[in-house]
Design an enzyme around this catalytic site. Structure first.
Site, PDB file in Angstrom:
ATOM      1  N   ARG A 265      18.109  47.608  25.340  1.00  0.00           N
ATOM      2  CA  ARG A 265      19.224  48.491  24.956  1.00  0.00           C
ATOM      3  C   ARG A 265      20.056  47.916  23.813  1.00  0.00           C
ATOM      4  NH1 ARG A 265      21.047  52.471  29.217  1.00  0.00           N
ATOM      5  NH2 ARG A 265      19.238  52.579  30.560  1.00  0.00           N
TER       6      ARG A 265
ATOM      7  N   ARG B 145      34.732  36.419  29.402  1.00  0.00           N
ATOM      8  CA  ARG B 145      34.815  37.564  28.488  1.00  0.00           C
ATOM      9  C   ARG B 145      35.682  37.195  27.305  1.00  0.00           C
ATOM     10  NH1 ARG B 145      35.687  42.515  26.525  1.00  0.00           N
ATOM     11  NH2 ARG B 145      37.770  43.417  26.668  1.00  0.00           N
TER      12      ARG B 145
ATOM     13  N   SER C 140      38.890  42.276  23.042  1.00  0.00           N
ATOM     14  CA  SER C 140      40.120  42.716  22.394  1.00  0.00           C
ATOM     15  C   SER C 140      40.896  43.607  23.358  1.00  0.00           C
ATOM     16  CB  SER C 140      39.809  43.466  21.096  1.00  0.00           C
ATOM     17  OG  SER C 140      39.113  44.656  21.392  1.00  0.00           O
TER      18      SER C 140
ATOM     19  N   ASP D 267      45.476  46.057  18.779  1.00  0.00           N
ATOM     20  CA  ASP D 267      46.372  47.183  18.497  1.00  0.00           C
ATOM     21  C   ASP D 267      47.531  47.150  19.491  1.00  0.00           C
ATOM     22  OD1 ASP D 267      43.787  48.190  20.083  1.00  0.00           O
ATOM     23  OD2 ASP D 267      45.513  49.314  20.807  1.00  0.00           O
TER      24      ASP D 267
END
Ligand code: HPA
Length: 235
Positions: free
Chosen positions: A46, A90, A93, A207
């Site tokens: 994948r 991990r 973001s 963000d």
């Protein structure tokens, strides 16, 4: 039974006990090529690219987790139960929920609240608190402090929803002191806890839901390098 449905490695020896998990498989490739010595690719099923190499002489793997709790749930399960992964980190973001958290900041998720139903599989009454490995958390904070990289440590939200029908929903998590939103940490922490292995989630703020500021992709590099130095030091 190897390989697994989602990982092509035929032997657990192809994957290190420490596995870094960026969401994006091309980020995994970038990390392998720029931070690891002698990386060897072990997965392309994948296009979820995975590599094993060395960092300061220690074996480290890096593999994409995909986006969301179902995806990281699958990959972390197979890495832990079929390939013997013991430290899953991990590197991702997140979107800031607090006014004092700015783009480029680094957040370490001490705990991960969630709006997902992932924990129901464990048959627990009430709610479960997905928590980072204390050993990894302690080490990561110590490394960040020693290097002079400011980090914020606290609760994040692992959300099932990127485009929320209720544009105000985030404010209720923010009110509870949640630092930022991402989409994977809670599943990783639950899988690790259930299997008795260590997990940590380190995030750079891309963000802010408070200021609506967003970091252009090209500008993420410097904080990304600091996050990687912290993550790799845990190997
Ligand atoms: N929401 C969810 N996940 C994220 C965000 C966000 O705003 N930013 C980075 N990962």
């Amino acid at each position: 039974m190897l390989p697994t449905p989602h990982i092509a490695a035929k032997s657990s020896e192809q994957i290190a006990e420490t596995v870094l998990l960026p969401g994006d498989p091309l980020r995994a490739k970038f990390i392998a090529e720029n931070f690891l010595e002698n990386p060897v690719q072990f997965n392309a099923v994948r296009n979820m690219l995975g590599y094993t190499g060395f960092y300061q002489g220690k074996p480290v793997s890096v593999m994409g987790s995909g986006m969301g709790m179902p995806s990281i749930g699958i990959y972390s399960y197979e890495l832990i139960h079929f390939y013997g992964a013991k430290k899953l980190i991990r590197v991702g973001s997140c979107g800031a929920y607090q006014p004092d958290i700015k783009v480029r900041d680094i957040i370490i998720a001490m705990s991960a609240s969630t709006n997902s139903n992932y924990a129901s599989q464990f048959g627990l009454p009430g709610t479960y608190a997905p928590t980072a490995s204390w050993e990894l958390l302690k080490q990561a904070v110590a490394v960040a402090e020693a290097k002079g990289y400011p980090v914020k440590v606290g609760n994040v939200l692992s959300s099932d929803i990127f485009y929320d029908a209720d544009p105000e929903a985030w404010k209720r998590w923010a009110k509870m002191g949640v630092l930022a939103v991402e989409m994977e940490a809670a599943a990783l922490y639950m899988n690790a806890a259930y299997a008795g292995v260590d997990a940590l989630c380190i995030l750079t703020v891309s963000d802010s839901l408070v200021t609506k500021e967003a970091l252009p992709a090209a500008e993420r590099e410097r904080t990304f390098t600091q996050m990687m130095e912290i993550a790799l030091s845990l190997a």
